[in-house]
Design a protein around this motif. Structure first.
Motif, short mmCIF file in Angstrom:
data_model
loop_
_atom_site.label_atom_id
_atom_site.label_comp_id
_atom_site.label_asym_id
_atom_site.label_seq_id
_atom_site.Cartn_x
_atom_site.Cartn_y
_atom_site.Cartn_z
N GLY A 166 11.39 -13.78 14.53
CA GLY A 166 10.70 -13.06 13.46
C GLY A 166 10.18 -11.72 13.96
O GLY A 166 10.06 -11.48 15.17
N VAL A 167 9.87 -10.83 13.00
CA VAL A 167 9.37 -9.50 13.33
C VAL A 167 8.02 -9.30 12.66
O VAL A 167 7.91 -9.38 11.43
CB VAL A 167 10.34 -8.39 12.86
N ARG A 168 7.01 -9.04 13.47
CA ARG A 168 5.70 -8.69 12.91
C ARG A 168 5.65 -7.18 12.77
O ARG A 168 5.99 -6.44 13.71
CB ARG A 168 4.58 -9.18 13.83
N HIS A 169 5.21 -6.71 11.62
CA HIS A 169 5.29 -5.27 11.33
C HIS A 169 4.00 -4.76 10.71
O HIS A 169 3.37 -5.45 9.91
CB HIS A 169 6.47 -4.99 10.40
N TRP A 170 3.61 -3.58 11.08
CA TRP A 170 2.47 -2.93 10.44
C TRP A 170 2.59 -1.42 10.61
O TRP A 170 3.27 -0.93 11.50
CB TRP A 170 1.14 -3.43 10.96
N THR A 171 1.95 -0.70 9.69
CA THR A 171 2.05 0.76 9.64
C THR A 171 0.66 1.37 9.70
O THR A 171 -0.26 0.91 9.02
CB THR A 171 2.75 1.21 8.34
N ILE A 172 0.52 2.39 10.51
CA ILE A 172 -0.74 3.10 10.66
C ILE A 172 -0.56 4.49 10.07
O ILE A 172 0.34 5.23 10.47
CB ILE A 172 -1.16 3.20 12.14
N GLY A 173 -1.43 4.87 9.11
CA GLY A 173 -1.31 6.16 8.46
C GLY A 173 -0.50 6.06 7.18
O GLY A 173 0.23 5.11 6.95
N ASP A 174 -0.65 7.08 6.31
CA ASP A 174 0.01 7.04 5.00
C ASP A 174 1.24 7.93 4.93
O ASP A 174 1.85 8.09 3.87
CB ASP A 174 -0.98 7.44 3.90
N GLY A 175 1.61 8.57 6.04
CA GLY A 175 2.82 9.38 6.05
C GLY A 175 2.63 10.81 5.59
O GLY A 175 3.56 11.60 5.64
N LYS A 180 -0.46 11.17 9.70
CA LYS A 180 0.89 10.91 10.18
C LYS A 180 1.09 9.42 10.40
O LYS A 180 0.20 8.72 10.87
CB LYS A 180 1.14 11.70 11.46
N GLN A 181 2.29 8.97 10.11
CA GLN A 181 2.59 7.55 10.08
C GLN A 181 3.17 7.07 11.40
O GLN A 181 4.04 7.72 11.98
CB GLN A 181 3.56 7.27 8.94
N THR A 182 2.63 5.94 11.86
CA THR A 182 3.15 5.27 13.05
C THR A 182 3.51 3.84 12.69
O THR A 182 2.70 3.13 12.09
CB THR A 182 2.12 5.28 14.18
N GLU A 183 4.71 3.43 13.03
CA GLU A 183 5.18 2.09 12.71
C GLU A 183 5.23 1.26 13.99
O GLU A 183 5.75 1.70 15.01
CB GLU A 183 6.57 2.14 12.06
N ARG A 184 4.67 0.05 13.90
CA ARG A 184 4.71 -0.89 15.02
C ARG A 184 5.54 -2.10 14.63
O ARG A 184 5.43 -2.61 13.51
CB ARG A 184 3.29 -1.32 15.39
N ARG A 185 6.36 -2.57 15.55
CA ARG A 185 7.20 -3.74 15.33
C ARG A 185 7.14 -4.61 16.59
O ARG A 185 7.22 -4.10 17.71
CB ARG A 185 8.66 -3.33 15.07
N THR A 186 7.02 -5.92 16.40
CA THR A 186 7.05 -6.87 17.50
C THR A 186 8.07 -7.95 17.18
O THR A 186 7.93 -8.66 16.18
CB THR A 186 5.67 -7.51 17.75
N LEU A 187 9.07 -8.07 18.02
CA LEU A 187 10.13 -9.07 17.83
C LEU A 187 9.78 -10.31 18.64
O LEU A 187 9.67 -10.25 19.87
CB LEU A 187 11.48 -8.51 18.28
#
Length: 461
Positions: A166-175, A180-187
């Motif tokens: 599975g992939v846990r996902h979250w986004t920091i910032g509204d783009g 500015k938007q930063t995307e984090r993903r953990t596999l």
């Protein structure tokens, strides 16, 4: 739909794995279940997305529909969905979970009961949630990403349907430029997890290489720390939790009733704000069309006055607000929602002095649903215990509001046929932990030595 076999085909090619991770998240967010769960999260937070998007319209002089910004447009929402979720989870889990072996609860950690409630609430709202066993404690992964916590995109086996990654996902910032938007993903995989990051205007990259779920830490005499991979779990350390056999959000089936309830309440507030419902009759204006009439009403709302031509007459008429009809409809909708959600409406018990038998009958639908709910809780706990190698069975005591005096009398009448532990467990006002404490205390008292004074006469000397 991506499956675990698609991930296996990628091998160790990190670029392909990153593209795969991003594709899984994008597919996850575009799915019907995700959008349904996202809406359910809004209702749970007392934000009805349907009523909040509702906009009253007027037709202008050109015959076009425009937003009505002049009349009252209250958007009242109520938290009945959150109330239902809390009522069901607290009914089953407010007393926590007990086990036959005392060391089991210690192994699961001090936060286990809290995290289990969090897990079940998320399962009811989203349709599914995920429990991650993080070495010595339970953590909860939400199905959808919210302002409060990340989301989790499951990757199941294409042949068996079991959760394999599975992939846990979250986004920091509204783009935006200011945020500015930063995307984090953990596999998460069977043998460990890899963290990725995608900063604003940059390609995705590995933030941390794959790391095992457990580690061995050794320190020598001069303070050198050596960290090596520890033992792997017997299975994938993330377990699915469902709240019902349909594997869907509990908002399904009552969403339209909630919308109707909020719409009626908002309409009542609008009518009261405008003093009363009224309409106009105009005389001597036979040449006016619909656009002219709309313009007349608009100006009356804006200015509360209008200039009429000679021979033209305008007269307002009021209508009484159908308060009783609205109240009856609101009561009907609320009772209908309780019935559809299979929960006991507290108003039934508050309506009179009910016997224990009558209370049990009122609780029967809720007991039926919560029995099914408990089955999935036990299934999750069983899989968790198997993962960490514990052989034990959970015990759950529901928090039913009952006529405790009558139930206590019933238990005491049967006391001669019951042993002490069974008798205490049957009392409606004692938790399993309190029963165990009382039994341990009585056992300790029985083991205390009896001191015999061989010179009793000295006491009265």
């Amino acid at each position: 739909m991506y499956v675990y076999q698609d991930l296996e085909k990628l091998g160790d090619d990190e670029k392909k794995r990153m593209d795969f991770v991003q594709s899984v998240v994008n597919q996850h967010k575009s799915s019907r279940r995700y959008k349904e769960a996202k809406a359910a999260e809004e209702y749970y937070a007392n934000r009805n997305p349907t009523i909040l998007k509702y906009q009253k319209l007027l037709r202008n002089a050109m015959g076009q529909l425009v937003p009505d910004i002049w009349s009252a447009n209250y958007k009242l929402t109520h938290g009945i969905f959150r109330k239902f979720v809390l009522q069901q989870t607290q009914y089953v889990l407010s007393n926590g979970v007990s086990f036959q072996k005392e060391e089991t609860k210690k192994t699961l950690g001090k936060t286990f009961d809290f995290e289990l409630q969090h897990l079940t609430k998320k399962a009811m709202v989203d349709g599914v949630s995920f429990g991650f066993w993080n070495y010595d404690h339970l953590e909860v992964f939400s199905f959808v990403e919210t302002d409060m916590e990340p989301g989790f995109a499951p990757i199941c086996d294409g042949e068996t349907g079991t959760l394999r990654a599975g992939v846990r996902h979250w986004t920091i910032g509204d783009g935006t430029e200011s945020g500015k938007q930063t995307e984090r993903r953990t596999l998460y995989e069977l043998d460990g997890y890899t963290e990725y990051i995608k900063r604003h205007d940059e390609e995705m990259q590995v933030l941390r290489e794959k790391k095992t779920y457990t580690e061995n830490v050794r320190t020598d005499g001069i303070g050198t720390v050596e960290i090596s991979a520890g033992e792997s779990y017997s299975g994938f350390p993330i377990i699915q939790m469902y709240a019902n056999d349909l594997h869907q959000s509990e908002i399904v089936g009552i969403r339209s009733s909630i919308d109707c309830y909020d719409f009626i309440k908002s309409g009542m507030a609008n009518n009261i704000d405008e003093t009363s419902v009224f309409y106009w009759t105009l005389e001597g204006t036979g040449g006016m069309g619909d656009a002219d009439l709309a313009e007349f009403v608009k100006r009356m709302k804006e200015l509360k006055a209008v200039v009429l031509q000679r021979g033209t007459k305008a007269e307002s008429h009021t209508l009484s607000i159908p308060v009783e009809a609205n109240k009856l409809m609101l009561d009907y909708l609320k009772n209908d929602m309780y019935e559809n959600f299979m929960l006991m409406n507290p108003a039934q018990i508050l309506s009179g002095n009910m016997t224990a038998t009558a209370i049990r009958m009122a609780y029967q639908p809720q007991d039926d649903k919560c029995g099914d709910f408990e089955f999935y809780i036990r299934d999750f706990i069983g899989k968790l215990l198997a993962l960490i190698g514990i052989d034990d069975e959970p015990s759950i005591r529901w928090n039913r509001i009952a006529n405790q005096t009558e139930e206590t009398q019933m238990v005491l009448m049967a006391a001669q046929y019951l042993d002490e532990e069974t008798l205490l467990n049957k009392l409606p006002w004692m938790t399993p932990e309190e029963v165990r404490t009382v039994l341990d205390r009585r056992s300790a008292e029985e083991m205390e030595p009896v001191v015999i004074d061989n010179n009793p006469d000295e006491v009265f000397a």
